[in-house]
Scaffold this active site. Structure first.
Site, PDB file in Angstrom:
ATOM      1  N   HIS A 194     -52.587   7.672  64.532  1.00 57.85           N
ATOM      2  CA  HIS A 194     -53.252   9.060  64.705  1.00 57.85           C
ATOM      3  C   HIS A 194     -54.585   8.683  64.070  1.00 57.85           C
ATOM      4  O   HIS A 194     -54.840   8.121  62.878  1.00 57.85           O
ATOM      5  CB  HIS A 194     -52.496   9.967  63.655  1.00 57.85           C
ATOM      6  CG  HIS A 194     -53.174  11.067  63.634  1.00 57.85           C
ATOM      7  ND1 HIS A 194     -52.534  12.243  64.178  1.00 57.85           N
ATOM      8  CD2 HIS A 194     -54.244  11.840  63.342  1.00 57.85           C
ATOM      9  CE1 HIS A 194     -53.149  13.212  64.213  1.00 57.85           C
ATOM     10  NE2 HIS A 194     -54.367  13.078  63.623  1.00 57.85           N
ATOM     11  N   HIS A 204     -59.158   9.628  64.790  1.00 59.63           N
ATOM     12  CA  HIS A 204     -60.187  10.357  65.554  1.00 59.63           C
ATOM     13  C   HIS A 204     -61.553   9.488  65.364  1.00 59.63           C
ATOM     14  O   HIS A 204     -62.271   9.246  64.774  1.00 59.63           O
ATOM     15  CB  HIS A 204     -60.508  11.733  64.390  1.00 59.63           C
ATOM     16  CG  HIS A 204     -59.493  12.546  64.570  1.00 59.63           C
ATOM     17  ND1 HIS A 204     -59.531  13.553  65.210  1.00 59.63           N
ATOM     18  CD2 HIS A 204     -58.434  12.561  63.733  1.00 59.63           C
ATOM     19  CE1 HIS A 204     -58.431  14.260  65.045  1.00 59.63           C
ATOM     20  NE2 HIS A 204     -57.681  13.434  64.164  1.00 59.63           N
ATOM     21  N   GLN A 223     -60.047  20.693  69.028  1.00 64.59           N
ATOM     22  CA  GLN A 223     -60.173  20.896  67.414  1.00 64.59           C
ATOM     23  C   GLN A 223     -60.252  22.212  67.259  1.00 64.59           C
ATOM     24  O   GLN A 223     -59.975  22.864  65.791  1.00 64.59           O
ATOM     25  CB  GLN A 223     -61.640  19.986  67.262  1.00 64.59           C
ATOM     26  CG  GLN A 223     -61.977  20.294  65.739  1.00 64.59           C
ATOM     27  CD  GLN A 223     -61.258  19.518  64.579  1.00 64.59           C
ATOM     28  OE1 GLN A 223     -60.986  18.391  64.775  1.00 64.59           O
ATOM     29  NE2 GLN A 223     -60.245  20.244  63.863  1.00 64.59           N
ATOM     30  N   HIS A 241     -51.594  17.984  66.406  1.00 63.65           N
ATOM     31  CA  HIS A 241     -51.571  18.297  64.700  1.00 63.65           C
ATOM     32  C   HIS A 241     -50.890  19.385  64.855  1.00 63.65           C
ATOM     33  O   HIS A 241     -51.201  20.486  65.226  1.00 63.65           O
ATOM     34  CB  HIS A 241     -53.255  18.758  64.696  1.00 63.65           C
ATOM     35  CG  HIS A 241     -54.002  17.526  64.557  1.00 63.65           C
ATOM     36  ND1 HIS A 241     -54.474  16.680  65.958  1.00 63.65           N
ATOM     37  CD2 HIS A 241     -54.756  16.941  63.803  1.00 63.65           C
ATOM     38  CE1 HIS A 241     -55.117  15.744  65.594  1.00 63.65           C
ATOM     39  NE2 HIS A 241     -55.459  15.936  64.204  1.00 63.65           N
ATOM     40  N   GLU A 245     -50.941  21.179  59.563  1.00 66.12           N
ATOM     41  CA  GLU A 245     -51.508  20.595  58.412  1.00 66.12           C
ATOM     42  C   GLU A 245     -52.238  21.576  57.676  1.00 66.12           C
ATOM     43  O   GLU A 245     -53.341  21.852  57.649  1.00 66.12           O
ATOM     44  CB  GLU A 245     -52.677  19.816  59.226  1.00 66.12           C
ATOM     45  CG  GLU A 245     -53.327  18.833  58.114  1.00 66.12           C
ATOM     46  CD  GLU A 245     -54.299  18.075  58.667  1.00 66.12           C
ATOM     47  OE1 GLU A 245     -54.805  18.296  59.865  1.00 66.12           O
ATOM     48  OE2 GLU A 245     -54.889  17.060  57.798  1.00 66.12           O
ATOM     49  N   ASP A 284     -55.718   8.475  60.716  1.00 67.09           N
ATOM     50  CA  ASP A 284     -56.367   9.726  60.691  1.00 67.09           C
ATOM     51  C   ASP A 284     -57.675   9.749  60.647  1.00 67.09           C
ATOM     52  O   ASP A 284     -58.422   9.828  61.836  1.00 67.09           O
ATOM     53  CB  ASP A 284     -55.961  11.023  59.633  1.00 67.09           C
ATOM     54  CG  ASP A 284     -56.352  12.308  60.154  1.00 67.09           C
ATOM     55  OD1 ASP A 284     -56.625  12.195  61.428  1.00 67.09           O
ATOM     56  OD2 ASP A 284     -56.323  13.109  59.483  1.00 67.09           O
ATOM     57  N   TRP A 318     -64.055  14.415  57.142  1.00 65.84           N
ATOM     58  CA  TRP A 318     -62.841  14.767  56.443  1.00 65.84           C
ATOM     59  C   TRP A 318     -62.343  13.674  55.222  1.00 65.84           C
ATOM     60  O   TRP A 318     -61.591  14.182  54.431  1.00 65.84           O
ATOM     61  CB  TRP A 318     -61.379  14.711  57.319  1.00 65.84           C
ATOM     62  CG  TRP A 318     -61.706  16.163  58.407  1.00 65.84           C
ATOM     63  CD1 TRP A 318     -61.264  17.262  58.228  1.00 65.84           C
ATOM     64  CD2 TRP A 318     -62.451  16.030  59.705  1.00 65.84           C
ATOM     65  NE1 TRP A 318     -61.614  18.083  59.263  1.00 65.84           N
ATOM     66  CE2 TRP A 318     -62.230  17.206  60.036  1.00 65.84           C
ATOM     67  CE3 TRP A 318     -62.940  14.879  60.249  1.00 65.84           C
ATOM     68  CZ2 TRP A 318     -62.960  17.508  61.581  1.00 65.84           C
ATOM     69  CZ3 TRP A 318     -63.483  15.243  61.510  1.00 65.84           C
ATOM     70  CH2 TRP A 318     -63.176  16.683  62.172  1.00 65.84           C
TER      71      TRP A 318
HETATM   72 FE   FE2 Z   1     -56.077  14.331  62.840  1.00 67.00          FE
END
Ligand code: FE2
Length: 429
Positions: free
Chosen positions: A58, A60, A153, A211, A214, A310, A316
């Site tokens: 996982h 990005h 997203q 996702h 979350e 991630d 993030w």
């Molecule tokens: Fe993610």
């Protein structure tokens, strides 16, 4: 007989010791003690752990290494991260996305991370990041397997062009269907998005990785819909729920009903402990909740649970370094799950388990598998997690593609050893 490569005196993750591994034409052709043959390249493992490469299930890659662009996340929340990414998206260029992704892949290779499932945002009508990462996938293919997920997203329904863009991205060759049901406007829209996305995956014969939940909201129950739809459509292990952090906060009675549904559906789960221990609980005062899903409970029912990274230095998460042992280490702490068995499992959760979830062909240390390996400065998987051990050599298709010198400290202490190797200080298991 001459081989392309032999790794000598390896400890294997399954506990075998003193093993040689021989490779020819990119594949493992022999695994046995003291193979009596020569090779063009010999790697001396010297009784250290040799494992198949790390897998990040996982990630990005379109956002990685963008920390500070155009500004930093002040609140540290998921929602500010999404807003910040929304500010950056119009400023992205094809070249910059490719450059950052390639730099990240260099870092990944250095850490023995040779396969990544990356979500790529499809909510930019230009599909700029999609096209860039498809190009990156091709460029890095000789040394890293990059699997792409079409990720809406801004919400499959919430963003007016997401549905069309997601289909366009899949038509361009993106591998997996993604989604973000907890970001839709209502629970009903979230559930509807799960249904629609699973149906797209079923129609196209693709995997789906959402996702999912979350959030710290115990009523965020989209994983229930995901498991239900995966079972209804016969997706089974082709379906994955990522994050699943709301399960941390759910009512135990509800979870006792949910867990068997997840297990029966055959879906996989991916927890992302580095980021979720920092993103979740941000609306709490004290006690402050941990942002990790119920790993032990899912494992007990036979659910395949992997650990993902991630984010690395993006809107993030400002830390990280392509080190999947960091991810395993954090999972052990944040879950918490400190039995020897659980620590040992955390190593599998960044190697063999995600390899199965991604559907990688030829993964593993067995005759006939790809000759892809990592030599670690540790004796066994538990020690590798404990020390987040250096990757002394990284091997892809029988070729050494990265080397790191062993970590050694010179000491100047009266009556004590002159050098210190951290791996010498472990009880052997
Ligand atoms: Fe993610």
């Amino acid at each position: 007989m001459t081989f392309d490569l032999i790794v000598r005196d390896a400890n294997l993750p399954d506990g075998r010791r003193g093993i040689d591994i021989a490779a020819r034409d990119g594949r493992i052709v022999a695994i046995a003690p003291a193979i009596a043959a020569e090779a063009r390249v010999v790697v001396e493992a010297e009784g250290r752990l040799v494992a198949p490469p790390f897998i990040d299930s996982h990630f990005h890659m379109d956002a990685t290494l963008s920390l500070g662009l155009p500004r930093l996340n002040q609140s540290g929340t998921l929602l500010e991260g999404i807003a910040l990414w929304g500010e950056l998206k119009p400023l992205l260029t094809h070249e910059a996305v490719i450059e950052r992704a390639l730099r990240y892949c260099d870092l990944a290779v250095a850490q023995g991370l040779l396969a990544v499932r990356s979500h790529v945002d499809v909510c930019d009508d230009r599909l700029l990041a999609v096209e860039a990462l498809i190009e990156v996938r091709k460029k890095v293919a000789p040394y890293l397997d990059l699997q792409l997920v079409a990720f809406p997203q801004d919400g499959y329904f919430r963003s007016p062009t997401a549905a069309a863009n997601l289909k366009r991205a899949l038509d361009l060759g993106v591998d997996v269907v993604g989604g973000i049901p907890h970001f839709e406007r209502t629970m009903a829209d979230g559930a509807a998005s799960v249904k629609a996305l699973c149906e797209i995956a079923a129609e196209r014969g693709l995997m789906v990785d959402l996702h999912c939940d979350e959030s710290d909201d115990p009523l965020s129950r989209h994983v229930e819909t995901l498991a239900y739809e995966a079972r209804r459509l016969g997706l089974g292990a082709r379906a994955t729920g990522s994050h699943l952090t709301s399960m941390h906060s759910m009512d135990n009675y509800y979870v006792s009903k949910l867990l068997p549904l997840i297990a029966e559906s055959g879906i996989n789960a991916i927890a992302n402990p580095l980021i979720n221990i920092t993103l979740q609980g941000r609306h709490d005062t004290y006690p402050r909740r941990r942002g990790l899903t119920r790993i032990a409970e899912m494992r007990a029912l036979g659910v395949a649970v992997a650990l993902g990274q991630d984010c690395v230095m993006d809107p993030w998460y400002g830390l990280g370094g392509a080190d999947m042992l960091d991810v395993a280490h954090m999972a052990v702490h944040a879950a918490p799950m400190t039995s020897r068995e659980a620590i040992r499992w955390s190593f599998d959760a960044v190697t063999e388990i995600p390899a199965r979830i991604l559907g990688l062909d030829g993964y593993g240390l067995a005759v006939g598998c790809n000759a892809d390996m990592v030599v670690l400065q540790a004796a066994d998987p538990i020690e590798a997690v404990r020390l987040r051990a250096p990757r002394l050599a990284v091997i892809r298709r029988g070729e050494v593609i990265a080397r790191t010198p062993p970590q050694t400290t010179t000491l100047a202490l009266p009556g004590r050893p002159a050098t210190l190797d951290p791996a010498d200080y472990a009880p052997r298991t």
